[in-house]
Design a protein around this motif. Sequence first.
Motif, PDB file in Angstrom:
ATOM      1  N   ILE A  61      35.167  40.113  42.855  1.00  0.00           N
ATOM      2  CA  ILE A  61      35.821  40.981  41.874  1.00  0.00           C
ATOM      3  C   ILE A  61      36.871  41.817  42.608  1.00  0.00           C
ATOM      4  O   ILE A  61      36.551  42.474  43.593  1.00  0.00           O
ATOM      5  CB  ILE A  61      34.797  41.903  41.192  1.00  0.00           C
ATOM      6  CG1 ILE A  61      33.771  41.069  40.424  1.00  0.00           C
ATOM      7  CG2 ILE A  61      35.501  42.877  40.243  1.00  0.00           C
ATOM      8  CD1 ILE A  61      32.635  41.891  39.838  1.00  0.00           C
ATOM      9  N   PRO A  62      38.125  41.780  42.169  1.00  0.00           N
ATOM     10  CA  PRO A  62      39.168  42.529  42.894  1.00  0.00           C
ATOM     11  C   PRO A  62      38.889  44.028  42.933  1.00  0.00           C
ATOM     12  O   PRO A  62      38.472  44.624  41.935  1.00  0.00           O
ATOM     13  CB  PRO A  62      40.441  42.236  42.075  1.00  0.00           C
ATOM     14  CG  PRO A  62      40.139  41.015  41.287  1.00  0.00           C
ATOM     15  CD  PRO A  62      38.667  41.042  41.015  1.00  0.00           C
ATOM     16  N   THR A  63      39.124  44.621  44.071  1.00  0.00           N
ATOM     17  CA  THR A  63      38.960  46.074  44.199  1.00  0.00           C
ATOM     18  C   THR A  63      40.065  46.818  43.458  1.00  0.00           C
ATOM     19  O   THR A  63      39.970  48.025  43.242  1.00  0.00           O
ATOM     20  CB  THR A  63      38.979  46.486  45.674  1.00  0.00           C
ATOM     21  OG1 THR A  63      40.208  46.041  46.265  1.00  0.00           O
ATOM     22  CG2 THR A  63      37.814  45.863  46.415  1.00  0.00           C
ATOM     23  N   SER A  64      41.115  46.070  43.050  1.00  0.00           N
ATOM     24  CA  SER A  64      42.248  46.705  42.365  1.00  0.00           C
ATOM     25  C   SER A  64      41.941  47.060  40.916  1.00  0.00           C
ATOM     26  O   SER A  64      42.767  47.686  40.257  1.00  0.00           O
ATOM     27  CB  SER A  64      43.467  45.771  42.406  1.00  0.00           C
ATOM     28  OG  SER A  64      43.175  44.549  41.733  1.00  0.00           O
ATOM     29  N   ILE A  65      40.768  46.652  40.408  1.00  0.00           N
ATOM     30  CA  ILE A  65      40.428  46.968  39.021  1.00  0.00           C
ATOM     31  C   ILE A  65      40.006  48.435  38.950  1.00  0.00           C
ATOM     32  O   ILE A  65      38.832  48.796  38.958  1.00  0.00           O
ATOM     33  CB  ILE A  65      39.329  46.027  38.484  1.00  0.00           C
ATOM     34  CG1 ILE A  65      39.852  44.586  38.481  1.00  0.00           C
ATOM     35  CG2 ILE A  65      38.913  46.433  37.067  1.00  0.00           C
ATOM     36  CD1 ILE A  65      38.874  43.573  37.969  1.00  0.00           C
TER      37      ILE A  65
ATOM     38  N   SER B 267      35.188  50.783  42.923  1.00  0.00           N
ATOM     39  CA  SER B 267      36.208  51.229  41.969  1.00  0.00           C
ATOM     40  C   SER B 267      35.733  51.087  40.530  1.00  0.00           C
ATOM     41  O   SER B 267      36.151  51.850  39.654  1.00  0.00           O
ATOM     42  CB  SER B 267      37.506  50.439  42.170  1.00  0.00           C
ATOM     43  OG  SER B 267      37.274  49.048  42.061  1.00  0.00           O
ATOM     44  N   ILE B 268      34.848  50.123  40.264  1.00  0.00           N
ATOM     45  CA  ILE B 268      34.320  49.956  38.904  1.00  0.00           C
ATOM     46  C   ILE B 268      33.469  51.166  38.529  1.00  0.00           C
ATOM     47  O   ILE B 268      33.448  51.592  37.363  1.00  0.00           O
ATOM     48  CB  ILE B 268      33.527  48.640  38.783  1.00  0.00           C
ATOM     49  CG1 ILE B 268      34.497  47.458  38.794  1.00  0.00           C
ATOM     50  CG2 ILE B 268      32.675  48.617  37.508  1.00  0.00           C
ATOM     51  CD1 ILE B 268      33.865  46.105  38.639  1.00  0.00           C
ATOM     52  N   GLY B 269      32.790  51.723  39.480  1.00  0.00           N
ATOM     53  CA  GLY B 269      31.989  52.904  39.212  1.00  0.00           C
ATOM     54  C   GLY B 269      32.815  54.139  38.907  1.00  0.00           C
ATOM     55  O   GLY B 269      32.292  55.149  38.424  1.00  0.00           O
TER      56      GLY B 269
ATOM     57  N   ILE C 173      39.958  35.909  40.094  1.00  0.00           N
ATOM     58  CA  ILE C 173      40.571  36.883  39.196  1.00  0.00           C
ATOM     59  C   ILE C 173      41.742  37.501  39.956  1.00  0.00           C
ATOM     60  O   ILE C 173      41.552  38.078  41.017  1.00  0.00           O
ATOM     61  CB  ILE C 173      39.565  37.975  38.792  1.00  0.00           C
ATOM     62  CG1 ILE C 173      38.386  37.359  38.038  1.00  0.00           C
ATOM     63  CG2 ILE C 173      40.247  39.043  37.940  1.00  0.00           C
ATOM     64  CD1 ILE C 173      37.247  38.333  37.782  1.00  0.00           C
ATOM     65  N   PRO C 174      42.964  37.378  39.449  1.00  0.00           N
ATOM     66  CA  PRO C 174      44.113  37.881  40.226  1.00  0.00           C
ATOM     67  C   PRO C 174      44.084  39.401  40.375  1.00  0.00           C
ATOM     68  O   PRO C 174      43.742  40.126  39.435  1.00  0.00           O
ATOM     69  CB  PRO C 174      45.329  37.417  39.411  1.00  0.00           C
ATOM     70  CG  PRO C 174      44.814  37.180  38.037  1.00  0.00           C
ATOM     71  CD  PRO C 174      43.385  36.747  38.185  1.00  0.00           C
ATOM     72  N   SER C 175      44.443  39.858  41.538  1.00  0.00           N
ATOM     73  CA  SER C 175      44.448  41.305  41.791  1.00  0.00           C
ATOM     74  C   SER C 175      45.488  42.021  40.942  1.00  0.00           C
ATOM     75  O   SER C 175      45.379  43.232  40.712  1.00  0.00           O
ATOM     76  CB  SER C 175      44.713  41.577  43.273  1.00  0.00           C
ATOM     77  OG  SER C 175      45.967  41.041  43.657  1.00  0.00           O
ATOM     78  N   SER C 176      46.483  41.277  40.433  1.00  0.00           N
ATOM     79  CA  SER C 176      47.539  41.892  39.625  1.00  0.00           C
ATOM     80  C   SER C 176      47.003  42.456  38.314  1.00  0.00           C
ATOM     81  O   SER C 176      47.686  43.262  37.663  1.00  0.00           O
ATOM     82  CB  SER C 176      48.645  40.872  39.335  1.00  0.00           C
ATOM     83  OG  SER C 176      48.109  39.682  38.772  1.00  0.00           O
ATOM     84  N   ILE C 177      45.779  42.068  37.915  1.00  0.00           N
ATOM     85  CA  ILE C 177      45.173  42.670  36.728  1.00  0.00           C
ATOM     86  C   ILE C 177      45.033  44.178  36.921  1.00  0.00           C
ATOM     87  O   ILE C 177      45.053  44.945  35.947  1.00  0.00           O
ATOM     88  CB  ILE C 177      43.814  41.996  36.413  1.00  0.00           C
ATOM     89  CG1 ILE C 177      44.062  40.654  35.711  1.00  0.00           C
ATOM     90  CG2 ILE C 177      42.924  42.875  35.550  1.00  0.00           C
ATOM     91  CD1 ILE C 177      42.825  39.905  35.312  1.00  0.00           C
TER      92      ILE C 177
END
Length: 243
Positions: free
Chosen positions: A191-195, A217-219, A167-171
């Motif tokens: 899963i990217p931490t950038s989400i 970060s999802i939390g 999954i690209p971090s650019s998301i």
Amino acid sequence: MDKPKQPCNWTGVACSKAVLPRGRDQGDAALVVSNISLAYCGLQGGLDSLHFADLSHFVYLNLSGNYLWGSIPSSIGALAKLTHLDLSNNGLNGSIQQASLDLPHLVYLKLGNNLLSGRIRSSIGAVAKLAYLDLSVNNLDGSIPTFIDLPNLVYLNFSRNALSGPIPSSIGTLTKLVVLDLSFNGLNGSIPTSIDLPNLVYLNFSRNTLSGPIPSSIGALTKLVVLDLSFNGLNGSIPISLA
């Protein structure tokens, strides 16, 4: 004998005034077809018989829920003013790479539930006005484009394809995103931490081969209502904010 109805009076067709190019009434304003909405009308056939080059004033085209087949012709790229394109729920096939869908004014693109194949064109990530992008339930493969510069995107659905790779971090730059669905693919990696998307309400990464921990970060997604990460290879602990 009655005269045939003008296209502007046909069901599902709307017109607007436009200035015709020189050589056609010398630049005078005239009514031109700008909107066609013929969803679920039982239409059959291919799109290659449509002369898109003669429809340069189109802004809205909805042919969803019909019996259309064949490929999306590259000539659709002539619809430079198009803002809304819905060809979902048909039998369209062929490579999506051949379709010129990187239209500069496109806001809404829905091609879900067809038989389209091939890789997602990287140029789709540069359609700056795009707010709704649905390519779900097709046969698309390859990776998700790493370059995604879609600052207005609210809805992104690539689910139920054969996509692979990370999954690209650019998301993480899609800060207006409300719905993100990449489920039922072959995506791998972590899963990217950038989400860290402040407006996200729905997140579904289920039925992939993702690994590693769930990022904290999802939390922190305070608006999140639906989170589905099931049927992956994730490990580690659940973030405290999700527990």
